[in-house]
Write a protein that holds these residues in place. Structure first.
Motif, PDB file in Angstrom:
ATOM      1  N   VAL A 143       0.874  -1.171   0.000  1.00  0.00           N
ATOM      2  CA  VAL A 143       0.000   0.000   0.000  1.00  0.00           C
ATOM      3  C   VAL A 143       0.913   1.224   0.000  1.00  0.00           C
ATOM      4  N   ALA A 144       0.367   2.390  -0.327  1.00  0.00           N
ATOM      5  CA  ALA A 144       1.232   3.563  -0.439  1.00  0.00           C
ATOM      6  C   ALA A 144       0.470   4.847  -0.149  1.00  0.00           C
ATOM      7  N   GLY A 145       1.184   5.805   0.421  1.00  0.00           N
ATOM      8  CA  GLY A 145       0.608   7.114   0.694  1.00  0.00           C
ATOM      9  C   GLY A 145       1.571   8.225   0.330  1.00  0.00           C
ATOM     10  N   ASN A 146       1.063   9.218  -0.350  1.00  0.00           N
ATOM     11  CA  ASN A 146       1.857  10.395  -0.710  1.00  0.00           C
ATOM     12  C   ASN A 146       1.671  11.477   0.352  1.00  0.00           C
ATOM     13  N   ILE A 188      -5.208   4.193   3.631  1.00  0.00           N
ATOM     14  CA  ILE A 188      -4.089   3.261   3.746  1.00  0.00           C
ATOM     15  C   ILE A 188      -4.499   2.043   4.563  1.00  0.00           C
ATOM     16  N   ASN A 189      -5.176   2.262   5.681  1.00  0.00           N
ATOM     17  CA  ASN A 189      -5.620   1.137   6.506  1.00  0.00           C
ATOM     18  C   ASN A 189      -6.630   0.267   5.772  1.00  0.00           C
ATOM     19  N   ALA A 190      -7.486   0.892   4.973  1.00  0.00           N
ATOM     20  CA  ALA A 190      -8.443   0.110   4.182  1.00  0.00           C
ATOM     21  C   ALA A 190      -7.710  -0.743   3.153  1.00  0.00           C
ATOM     22  N   ALA A 191      -6.662  -0.172   2.577  1.00  0.00           N
ATOM     23  CA  ALA A 191      -5.879  -0.917   1.586  1.00  0.00           C
ATOM     24  C   ALA A 191      -5.114  -2.071   2.231  1.00  0.00           C
ATOM     25  N   VAL A 192      -4.601  -1.855   3.448  1.00  0.00           N
ATOM     26  CA  VAL A 192      -3.934  -2.942   4.184  1.00  0.00           C
ATOM     27  C   VAL A 192      -4.907  -4.101   4.389  1.00  0.00           C
ATOM     28  N   LYS A 193      -6.101  -3.763   4.820  1.00  0.00           N
ATOM     29  CA  LYS A 193      -7.126  -4.785   5.076  1.00  0.00           C
ATOM     30  C   LYS A 193      -7.469  -5.541   3.799  1.00  0.00           C
ATOM     31  N   ALA A 194      -7.572  -4.814   2.679  1.00  0.00           N
ATOM     32  CA  ALA A 194      -7.917  -5.448   1.409  1.00  0.00           C
ATOM     33  C   ALA A 194      -6.795  -6.369   0.936  1.00  0.00           C
ATOM     34  N   ALA A 195      -5.540  -5.947   1.126  1.00  0.00           N
ATOM     35  CA  ALA A 195      -4.406  -6.772   0.714  1.00  0.00           C
ATOM     36  C   ALA A 195      -4.353  -8.064   1.525  1.00  0.00           C
ATOM     37  N   LYS A 196      -4.634  -7.969   2.810  1.00  0.00           N
ATOM     38  CA  LYS A 196      -4.651  -9.171   3.648  1.00  0.00           C
ATOM     39  C   LYS A 196      -5.804 -10.092   3.254  1.00  0.00           C
ATOM     40  N   ALA A 219      -2.363 -11.800   1.310  1.00  0.00           N
ATOM     41  CA  ALA A 219      -0.978 -11.390   1.566  1.00  0.00           C
ATOM     42  C   ALA A 219      -0.489 -11.967   2.890  1.00  0.00           C
ATOM     43  N   ASP A 220       0.723 -12.509   2.874  1.00  0.00           N
ATOM     44  CA  ASP A 220       1.334 -13.000   4.111  1.00  0.00           C
ATOM     45  C   ASP A 220       1.597 -11.847   5.071  1.00  0.00           C
ATOM     46  N   PHE A 221       2.021 -10.737   4.530  1.00  0.00           N
ATOM     47  CA  PHE A 221       2.201  -9.507   5.305  1.00  0.00           C
ATOM     48  C   PHE A 221       2.093  -8.333   4.350  1.00  0.00           C
ATOM     49  N   VAL A 222       1.986  -7.136   4.904  1.00  0.00           N
ATOM     50  CA  VAL A 222       1.778  -5.934   4.094  1.00  0.00           C
ATOM     51  C   VAL A 222       2.880  -4.923   4.387  1.00  0.00           C
ATOM     52  N   VAL A 223       3.336  -4.264   3.326  1.00  0.00           N
ATOM     53  CA  VAL A 223       4.339  -3.203   3.393  1.00  0.00           C
ATOM     54  C   VAL A 223       3.674  -1.885   3.035  1.00  0.00           C
ATOM     55  N   ALA A 224       3.841  -0.885   3.885  1.00  0.00           N
ATOM     56  CA  ALA A 224       3.326   0.457   3.596  1.00  0.00           C
ATOM     57  C   ALA A 224       4.471   1.316   3.086  1.00  0.00           C
ATOM     58  N   ILE A 225       4.240   1.974   1.956  1.00  0.00           N
ATOM     59  CA  ILE A 225       5.246   2.826   1.326  1.00  0.00           C
ATOM     60  C   ILE A 225       4.746   4.263   1.441  1.00  0.00           C
ATOM     61  N   LEU A 226       5.393   5.063   2.247  1.00  0.00           N
ATOM     62  CA  LEU A 226       4.936   6.430   2.478  1.00  0.00           C
ATOM     63  C   LEU A 226       5.956   7.435   1.944  1.00  0.00           C
ATOM     64  N   LYS A 276       2.679   5.069  13.340  1.00  0.00           N
ATOM     65  CA  LYS A 276       2.005   4.664  14.579  1.00  0.00           C
ATOM     66  C   LYS A 276       0.499   4.477  14.384  1.00  0.00           C
ATOM     67  N   GLN A 277      -0.050   5.078  13.320  1.00  0.00           N
ATOM     68  CA  GLN A 277      -1.493   4.995  13.084  1.00  0.00           C
ATOM     69  C   GLN A 277      -1.880   3.903  12.092  1.00  0.00           C
ATOM     70  N   ILE A 278      -0.911   3.424  11.331  1.00  0.00           N
ATOM     71  CA  ILE A 278      -1.216   2.382  10.347  1.00  0.00           C
ATOM     72  C   ILE A 278      -1.372   1.049  11.066  1.00  0.00           C
ATOM     73  N   LYS A 279      -2.440   0.360  10.761  1.00  0.00           N
ATOM     74  CA  LYS A 279      -2.766  -0.900  11.445  1.00  0.00           C
ATOM     75  C   LYS A 279      -2.483  -2.086  10.530  1.00  0.00           C
ATOM     76  N   GLY A 280      -1.557  -2.938  10.964  1.00  0.00           N
ATOM     77  CA  GLY A 280      -1.359  -4.194  10.255  1.00  0.00           C
ATOM     78  C   GLY A 280      -0.215  -4.238   9.272  1.00  0.00           C
ATOM     79  N   ALA A 281       0.612  -3.200   9.169  1.00  0.00           N
ATOM     80  CA  ALA A 281       1.766  -3.233   8.270  1.00  0.00           C
ATOM     81  C   ALA A 281       2.982  -3.754   9.023  1.00  0.00           C
ATOM     82  N   ALA A 282       3.691  -4.693   8.414  1.00  0.00           N
ATOM     83  CA  ALA A 282       4.907  -5.232   9.036  1.00  0.00           C
ATOM     84  C   ALA A 282       6.071  -4.269   8.905  1.00  0.00           C
ATOM     85  N   VAL A 283       6.108  -3.545   7.800  1.00  0.00           N
ATOM     86  CA  VAL A 283       7.175  -2.577   7.533  1.00  0.00           C
ATOM     87  C   VAL A 283       6.545  -1.317   6.976  1.00  0.00           C
TER      88      VAL A 283
END
Length: 636
Positions: free
Chosen positions: A250-253, A282-290, A294-301, A322-329
């Motif tokens: 997932v990613a956020g600008n 971003i959190n919605a996208a993490v949930k959708a990827a899981k 997905a074994d785990f999720v990476v957030a790209i900010l 600190k606010q992103i829920k469920g990203a490993a990295v």
């Protein structure tokens, strides 16, 4: 090599000391390790233990007992135990056990089918495809990434944005396509957008997407409708499967993009792209990827760490992680600095690892995650790979040819000497000099603008200064030029290519008026995100002081003319030379420079070139001007 974050802090705060390993011995199911926990300020958030390259690391919470068994994965040929502690300021140095366990010794240990997954990440490449003494460049990075993938089939390569824009001429003069071709050759899998992906209009973004063999991801845009070209389109998330691992991205600008680009660049068909400042998308996208497996999720900010101060890591990257829920990295960028740490975890869930790199391909992160048989992340290591670490590799021939193709087209145009300098105008650093205080390159440029147009003041944004001078990212083809290097001494020859690397945006200088009141407001905007934000001012014709301990909006303490005469917060008008980007509201300078009265004149880069040529006339070399106190930070 694992990063220890730079320390911008009082002596009472620091990264932890390296923990002491008391015992490390073979057990039936792995290597039993006993270590002494450490204390630090800020508090230790966890520990990470590894048994060397190709091993599965284990991350432990701060509440650990100090005893752990490291697994031996199938095919592991040796084991050297090391440990690091981590807190908000970063990772400690590694402590390594004196004995390396051999393959023969490991043969008696029951191995596991746990798996390692490798992430290769950089950010803010900014078109630095040509290798230099500090930047790896396309050819060397292509080789390095290929070598990394050969060691682990479950390798994914990603960027946190600003791949293009604010780029040297070898990219900017060709609509940034050389950089996209380079990323294709380097086999990037995914990239988020940065603010500089929007330096040009939506049509250009579409062209870039169409040229990309990798996937663009944006999870915090209100719509992805215009971000497409042919059968290629940006996505809100991506799940890739490789080497037996499924990884979500997932990613956020940065929400500051609208302020940091030319007005209208987010507009399409009477609509507007809106970039959210929060993590809802971003959190919605993490949930959708899981949900997609997905074994785990990476957030790209495209958000940055700014500094370690008063016992805390500061910056939007930290706040959002600190606010992103469920990203490993969570990977960051934008502020062009090196940082890595891990949030606090517990016995059930590892703390999220946070990491970012410097800009222009100076380094990349190698992050390795250990997945157990239930696909749970059990440990994560961060290795920072610098250009020096890969310098002995053979540059990829296709990458070298790609760079040469575009370089050959530039040489006749840009390898033109415009003067000499008796040193190097500084740019960058931690924090970046042009974004945190008075800088010689800012003084020289602003003085040149004020002189050429006869205004009372000149004002530019530090973020518009994109390189040292002579430029680190411009490599002159004419080897008769005297250029900075280990065996070279000043004066150095400077070229048109250097000037375009310093000022690549094509901004035009406008002459307008500003009231005393608006000057104070403009300066408050300029220091509001200190340190590291591109809106920080470089000035001429006046002085100001500021205090970063004060609340935003009340940081400017004094504003005077160069002779010390106070400038009141009133309606008196002064003439000012300023880039059009700022006149029309860029970097948050909305309305301060009286757009209705602005007259656009020459290109900023041409003003700079003219000043360099004039100051070098008669065979003289420019002396780097001493700082004169026109900008003063009054607090420590």
């Amino acid at each position: 090599m694992v990063l220890t974050s730079p320390q911008v802090t009082a002596n009472t705060f620091s990264v932890p000391a390296a923990p002491v390993i008391k015992k490390a011995y073979l057990a039936s199911n792995g290597i039993r390790v006993v270590f002494e926990k450490v204390s630090a300020s800020p508090a230790v958030t966890g520990y990470v233990l590894s048994s060397g390259a190709g091993s599965c690391a284990i991350s432990l919470p701060a509440t650990t007992s100090g005893v752990v068994t490291l697994p031996i994965i199938t095919g592991q040929s040796s084991a050297t135990v090391s440990i690091k502690a981590v807190n908000a300021y970063g990772f400690s140095p590694a402590r390594t056990w004196s004995k390396t366990f051999t393959a023969a010794e490991l043969a008696g240990v029951t191995s596991t089918s746990w798996q390692t997954v490798q992430l290769l990440q950089l950010s803010d490449l900014h078109g630095a495809i040509e290798g230099t003494s500090t930047n790896a460049g396309t050819a060397l990075l292509t080789t390095a990434f290929a070598a990394e993938r050969a060691k682990n089939p479950a390798t994914f390569t990603l960027s946190a944005g600003d791949n293009i824009g604010a780029a040297p001429p070898i990219s900017s003069q060709f609509e940034e396509l050389p950089t996209i071709e380079s990323m294709n050759l380097m086999k990037f899998d995914v990239s988020g957008f940065g603010n500089h992906e929007h330096d040009r209009n939506i049509a250009h973004v579409q062209k870039i997407i169409g040229a990309s063999d990798f996937q663009w991801v944006a999870s915090n845009y209100n719509t992805l409708e215009p971000l497409k070209s042919g059968n290629k389109a940006a996505k809100s998330y991506l799940v890739l499967e490789r080497g037996g691992a499924k990884v979500g991205f997932v990613a956020g600008n940065t929400e500051d993009t609208k302020e940091q680009i030319f007005p209208g660049n987010l507009s399409f068909g009477g609509k507007e792209l809106v970039i959210s400042p929060d993590v809802t998308g971003i959190n919605a996208a993490v949930k959708a990827a899981k949900a997609e497996g997905a074994d785990f999720v990476v957030a790209i900010l495209h958000q940055g760490w700014q500094e370690n101060r008063d016992g805390e890591a500061k910056g939007r990257l930290i706040d959002l992680a600190k606010q992103i829920k469920g990203a490993a990295v969570v990977f960051g960028g934008h502020s062009h600095q090196t940082y890595s740490s891990a949030l606090a975890g517990n016995a059930a869930v590892n703390g999220t690892v946070i990491a970012m790199t410097r800009n222009a391909g100076q380094e990349y992160n190698r992050v390795t995650l250990c997945l157990d048989s239930s696909r749970r992340v059990r440990g994560t290591t961060v290795d920072l790979v610098t250009r020096a670490n890969i310098a002995t590799l053979t540059p990829n021939a296709d990458g070298a040819a790609l760079v040469k193709k575009y370089k050959d087209q530039l040489n006749a145009k840009l390898d033109v000497k415009i003067g000499q300098v008796n040193g190097i105008f500084a740019q960058g650093g931690s924090p970046q000099v042009q974004r945190a205080g008075e800088a010689a390159i800012g003084n020289f440029t602003a003085d040149a603008m004020r002189k050429k147009y006869g205004t009372d003041f000149a004002y530019i944004n530090g973020g518009g200064i994109r390189d040292k001078f002579p430029a680190a990212t411009y490599v002159a083809a004419d080897k008769s030029f005297n250029r900075p290097g280990t065996d070279k001494v000043a004066p150095y020859d400077v070229t048109l290519g250097d000037a375009l690397a310093v000022y690549p945006f094509g901004n035009t200088v406008g002459v307008s008026v500003i009231t005393g009141e608006n000057l104070w407001k403009a300066l408050e905007n300029g220091v509001s995100n200190w340190p590291g934000d591109g809106r920080f001012p470089q000035i001429s014709g006046f002085k100001f002081s500021f205090d970063t301990t004060k609340a935003v909006g009340s940081r400017v303490q004094s504003v005077t003319k160069a002779d010390g005469t106070a400038i009141a917060k009133d309606s008196k008008e002064y003439t000012v030379a300023v880039p059009d980007f700022m006149i029309y509201g860029g970097d948050g300078y909305v309305g301060f420079f009286t757009p209705s009265k602005a007259k656009l004149r020459g290109l900023l880069v041409d003003v700079f070139i003219e000043a360099v040529t004039e100051a070098s006339s008669g065979g003289k070399a420019i002396t780097i001007p001493a700082l004169d106190g026109r900008i003063t930070k009054v607090n420590p």
